[in-house]
Design a protein around this motif. Structure first.
Motif, mmCIF file in Angstrom:
data_model
loop_
_atom_site.group_PDB
_atom_site.id
_atom_site.type_symbol
_atom_site.label_atom_id
_atom_site.label_comp_id
_atom_site.label_asym_id
_atom_site.label_seq_id
_atom_site.Cartn_x
_atom_site.Cartn_y
_atom_site.Cartn_z
ATOM 1 N N ARG A 215 0.866 -1.163 0.000
ATOM 2 C CA ARG A 215 0.000 0.000 0.000
ATOM 3 C C ARG A 215 0.904 1.214 0.000
ATOM 4 O O ARG A 215 2.094 1.133 0.251
ATOM 5 N N LEU A 216 0.349 2.361 -0.259
ATOM 6 C CA LEU A 216 1.143 3.555 -0.478
ATOM 7 C C LEU A 216 0.854 4.582 0.593
ATOM 8 O O LEU A 216 -0.218 5.164 0.632
ATOM 9 N N PRO A 217 1.797 4.819 1.503
ATOM 10 C CA PRO A 217 1.546 5.770 2.570
ATOM 11 C C PRO A 217 1.503 7.202 2.056
ATOM 12 O O PRO A 217 2.383 7.647 1.347
ATOM 13 N N VAL A 218 0.466 7.893 2.404
ATOM 14 C CA VAL A 218 0.322 9.325 2.254
ATOM 15 C C VAL A 218 0.544 9.803 0.833
ATOM 16 O O VAL A 218 -0.175 9.422 -0.057
ATOM 17 N N PHE A 219 1.619 10.596 0.578
ATOM 18 C CA PHE A 219 1.610 11.392 -0.636
ATOM 19 C C PHE A 219 2.250 10.708 -1.825
ATOM 20 O O PHE A 219 2.436 11.341 -2.850
ATOM 21 N N GLY B 190 0.396 16.345 -7.252
ATOM 22 C CA GLY B 190 -0.481 17.355 -7.833
ATOM 23 C C GLY B 190 0.219 18.634 -8.223
ATOM 24 O O GLY B 190 -0.437 19.619 -8.544
ATOM 25 N N PHE B 191 1.569 18.651 -8.201
ATOM 26 C CA PHE B 191 2.307 19.853 -8.581
ATOM 27 C C PHE B 191 2.658 19.778 -10.061
ATOM 28 O O PHE B 191 3.430 18.918 -10.481
ATOM 29 N N ARG B 192 2.101 20.693 -10.841
ATOM 30 C CA ARG B 192 2.373 20.718 -12.265
ATOM 31 C C ARG B 192 3.371 21.819 -12.575
ATOM 32 O O ARG B 192 3.459 22.810 -11.869
ATOM 33 N N GLY B 193 4.093 21.635 -13.643
ATOM 34 C CA GLY B 193 5.072 22.627 -14.032
ATOM 35 C C GLY B 193 6.368 21.982 -14.453
ATOM 36 O O GLY B 193 6.466 20.759 -14.616
ATOM 37 N N LYS B 194 7.382 22.789 -14.623
ATOM 38 C CA LYS B 194 8.683 22.335 -15.091
ATOM 39 C C LYS B 194 9.671 22.299 -13.928
ATOM 40 O O LYS B 194 9.853 23.283 -13.217
ATOM 41 N N ILE B 195 10.298 21.144 -13.751
ATOM 42 C CA ILE B 195 11.329 21.006 -12.723
ATOM 43 C C ILE B 195 12.592 21.694 -13.208
ATOM 44 O O ILE B 195 13.097 21.409 -14.309
ATOM 45 N N THR B 196 13.123 22.594 -12.409
ATOM 46 C CA THR B 196 14.315 23.335 -12.815
ATOM 47 C C THR B 196 15.556 22.934 -12.048
ATOM 48 O O THR B 196 16.668 23.171 -12.506
ATOM 49 N N ASN B 197 15.393 22.328 -10.890
ATOM 50 C CA ASN B 197 16.577 21.970 -10.100
ATOM 51 C C ASN B 197 16.195 20.877 -9.113
ATOM 52 O O ASN B 197 15.094 20.893 -8.547
ATOM 53 N N VAL B 198 17.088 19.900 -8.916
ATOM 54 C CA VAL B 198 16.838 18.795 -7.994
ATOM 55 C C VAL B 198 18.093 18.530 -7.173
ATOM 56 O O VAL B 198 19.197 18.442 -7.723
ATOM 57 N N THR B 199 17.914 18.414 -5.871
ATOM 58 C CA THR B 199 19.013 17.990 -4.996
ATOM 59 C C THR B 199 18.472 16.925 -4.047
ATOM 60 O O THR B 199 17.336 17.017 -3.578
ATOM 61 N N LEU C 179 -0.303 21.979 -1.133
ATOM 62 C CA LEU C 179 0.287 20.930 -0.304
ATOM 63 C C LEU C 179 -0.046 19.564 -0.904
ATOM 64 O O LEU C 179 -1.074 19.400 -1.567
ATOM 65 N N PRO C 180 0.796 18.571 -0.673
ATOM 66 C CA PRO C 180 0.479 17.216 -1.146
ATOM 67 C C PRO C 180 -0.811 16.715 -0.513
ATOM 68 O O PRO C 180 -1.125 17.028 0.632
ATOM 69 N N GLN C 181 -1.567 15.951 -1.271
ATOM 70 C CA GLN C 181 -2.781 15.362 -0.742
ATOM 71 C C GLN C 181 -2.435 14.270 0.265
ATOM 72 O O GLN C 181 -1.563 13.436 0.027
ATOM 73 N N LEU C 182 -3.114 14.287 1.388
ATOM 74 C CA LEU C 182 -2.875 13.291 2.431
ATOM 75 C C LEU C 182 -3.756 12.077 2.167
ATOM 76 O O LEU C 182 -4.860 11.968 2.695
#
Length: 706
Positions: free
Chosen positions: A3-7, A524-533, A569-572
């Motif tokens: 099962r998948l916890p939370v978000f 639920g966040f749409r858009g373009k990812i510009t940076n990841v760390t 915010l992420p859906q709970l």
């Protein structure tokens, strides 16, 4: 995952699994020469006629013969009609996994009949035999191979016909044998024949053996004919099945059947446990030969290989450890992170393993060999380690060694036991992939001394030995032109931590944006990812962190008044309440999963002069979970906080109504919105209803299952 916890939604899990390509094509021990990949049907067109598949398998004929000593021969005869260019590409290359130490694959017939006339036989030069891609840099596993057949020049309306013969002799688990087969149910195969040829001395009928190990798992597909040929020790029992595709059958049958239609095994589950434990314990003598050894030799034969090199390494690894748990953690960290995992399927080597000293010196290991090294290092320090297999949980099914997907280790320290999976390389100590039904197949040679059966199947506690939590902080800025820029930071401990650690660990750094994009979409966040760390996946003693920046132009249209936006915010996601039974009360408990503390926080900076109205917070307390939310507006910004804390792992089925009310309260709170107004923005004259809120993209409308 169970099962998948939370978000983390199901879509994210599927995407990450496909993206990272967990595992490789397995070599299925005694049954590697499977039919070619089944062409995927096209989507239905507007016409009532069923569209053509890329290719149609007109005939699939399989014959399997087993000898009393465990040797076998499998012959697959296939005739395929190519319908279009996609079908030609699908069948341009056929690949079969096998292990050359005890198997051979031959192609006695490969022929293409062209639609315009003429027949072409494929030349031997079209056949290649290469190591499985997973073992390219692992010389010890070069016997795990892929035999491929290139078929050039295929065109629509061509007819491809081929035979594949796989022979198995002197398998490491002989004289035991096993096999399973499931009929094709989607209509891709027009006509299918299957023949099973067994020593009559082992069989009473086509449904059971004398040891009750031949299982016919699907009563809907009984054998069409049965006969005994020959006499005495040469007598054979031959069972045949014949099936033809029909629209009526394809509509009534479930294409995804959990158990095979035909399953044969000369094992019992108890003896499979004993034999696999025997194979995985270096230096172990077969139990039937132990009577020739004295007591001291018998004891030595059951102990893991602990040569001088292994003992020295064990002492070196645990030099600073003060407790048994610290010693186990030191051994685990070394085997997990310093010994490279060769990602071959469980059983690809026939459960033959290398000596611990050899594994240590090579620096790489299969999942089975990682257990060998771990158990040897643990034993050198007077610690204990056992093994179990997961990925399948059906004690009533036929005992097949190839149905399992993971090997996990049981490490013991005084009264505590920890389940470990060093093959994942980046799993924190005591963390393994969630197990369906918490069911594991225990490997233990000592089961032979027990007077009853069933000990090999056990329910285990696969929850991490630490408190799980997830924190998400969102810092966002909404500009005067309506664009949104956000920085999302995750800190996590628990099952989702493991999923993301493995995903980023197995992905090259240049692909991290793609992994982050899947994570953002799932929340639920749409858009373009510009940076990841991300934090170091190997730093397993600290929580795992992920941070990405995402931009979305035209998030709101300020010309519409008022503007309403959701809390960013992420859906709970919570576990769905169980469906109401047709009659009577629900019988099963509601599984809430591992206790988990989830906190999410948003700070949204607004353009100057923007007024904001916030929704009312919610507070719901239960003994199994609590939820609270708080929303505030200040000069130039709004904030939102949600806190969900699961306290119990399950609640009784009698509390369905109460739990449903709890879920409804949480989801109702998540549906609330902020209202934004900018008085300096002129109202458009053409707007028919200026009070209608803007419609910016929102998080997923339905929370993912927890």
């Amino acid at each position: 995952m169970r099962r998948l916890p939370v978000f983390l939604s199901q879509r994210l899990v599927r995407g990450l699994i496909l993206f990272c390509a967990f595992g490789v094509s397995p070599a299925h021990c005694q049954t590697p020469a499977s039919p070619p990949p089944k062409p995927a049907p096209k989507s239905l067109e507007a016409s009532e006629k069923q569209p053509k598949l890329p290719a149609q398998i007109e005939l699939l004929e399989t014959r399997v013969r087993f000898e009393a000593n465990g040797d076998s021969r499998k012959e697959v005869h296939t005739r395929v009609h190519i319908n279009n260019e996609l079908g030609a590409r699908q069948f341009a290359r056929l690949a079969f996994d096998y292990n050359r130490s005890f198997q051979q694959i031959e192609f006695p017939l490969v022929r293409v009949t062209h639609t315009g006339g003429g027949t072409v036989d494929i030349l031997p030069s079209a056949i290649s035999d290469q190591p499985n891609p997973a073992v390219i840099n692992a010389p010890a596993y070069q016997d795990v191979r892929v035999k491929s057949l290139r078929i050039l020049g295929l065109a629509p309306d061509d007819l491809l016909e081929y035979r594949v013969v796989t022979t198995t002799s002197h398998h490491p688990l002989a004289p035991y044998f096993w096999f399973s087969h499931s009929f094709e149910r989607t209509g891709i195969v027009s006509q299918e024949f299957f023949e099973l040829d067994l020593p009559a001395s082992r069989v009473e009928s086509c449904d059971v053996t004398k040891e009750d190990a031949l299982r016919h798992a699907n009563p809907a597909t009984p054998a069409t004919s049965k006969e005994i040929v020959g006499e005495g020790d040469l007598a054979r029992a031959i069972c045949r099945w014949e099936r033809r595709a029909s629209p009526k059958r394809s509509q009534t049958e479930n294409p995804e059947v959990s158990e095979p239609d035909i399953a044969v095994s000369s094992f019992s589950w108890e003896w499979l446990s004993i034999k696999l434990a025997e194979k995985l314990l270096p230096g172990a003598v077969p139990l039937e030969n132990l009577h020739t050894f004295d007591a001291e030799q018998q004891e030595l034969s059951r102990k893991p290989d602990a040569t001088a090199e292994v003992k020295i390494k064990g002492i070196e690894l645990t030099k600073g450890a003060k407790t048994d748990r610290e010693r186990l953690e030191a051994i685990y960290d070394f085997v997990s992170q310093k010994i490279v995992t060769v990602d071959v399927a469980i059983g690809s080597t026939g459960f033959s393993v290398r000596r611990a000293a050899e594994v240590l010196s090579s620096g790489y290991a299969s999942p089975e060999d990682k257990y060998v090294l771990f158990s040897a290092l643990a034993y050198s320090l007077n610690l204990q380690a056992g093994a179990a297999l997961t990925g399948y949980c059906s004690p009533k099914g036929a005992p097949l060694p190839t149905v399992f997907t993971h090997l996990i280790i049981a490490a013991r320290s005084h009264n505590a036991q920890f389940w470990l999976d060093p093959s994942l390389e980046v799993a924190p100590f005591g963390t393994i992939s969630p197990i369906p039904k918490r069911c594991a197949f225990i490997l233990n040679r000592q089961f032979v001394n027990l007077s009853s059966t069933g000990h090999e199947w056990q329910t285990i506690d696969s929850h991490p030995p630490f408190t799980g939590f997830q924190k998400v902080n969102v810092g966002a800025t909404l500009s005067s032109d309506g664009s949104l820029t956000s920085k999302v930071h995750y800190t996590m401990r628990g099952n989702n931590e493991l999923l993301l650690r493995v995903a980023f660990h197995q992905s090259p750094k240049e692909k991290w944006k793609d992994v982050a994009q899947l994570l953002a979409l799932s929340d639920g966040f749409r858009g373009k990812i510009t940076n990841v760390t991300v934090s170091d996946p190997y730093a397993t003693k600290a929580p795992f962190t992920v941070e990405y920046e995402i931009t979305q132009p035209k998030f709101v249209d300020w010309s519409k008044k008022p503007v309403r936006i959701p809390a960013l915010l992420p859906q709970l996601g919570l576990p769905d309440p169980p469906a109401k039974p047709a009659s009577g009360p629900a019988s099963s408990a509601i599984d809430l999963g591992t206790p988990l503390d989830v906190q999410t926080h948003l700070t949204l900076r607004l353009p100057a002069g923007t007024a904001a109205r916030t929704p009312t917070g919610t507070s719901v307390d239960r003994d199994y979970a609590t939820f609270a939310s708080q929303y505030q507006a200040s000069a130039g910004a709004v904030t939102a906080e949600r806190h969900l804390n699961f306290l119990l792992r399950e609640i009784s089925a009698s509390r369905v109504a109460d739990y449903s009310a709890f879920v409804h309260a949480v989801q109702s709170d998540e549906a609330q919105e902020f209202t934004l107004e900018r008085p300096d923005t002129p109202r458009p004259a053409e707007s028919a209803n200026p009070s209608v809120a803007a419609s910016p993209p929102k998080p997923e409308p339905k929370p993912p299952k927890r």
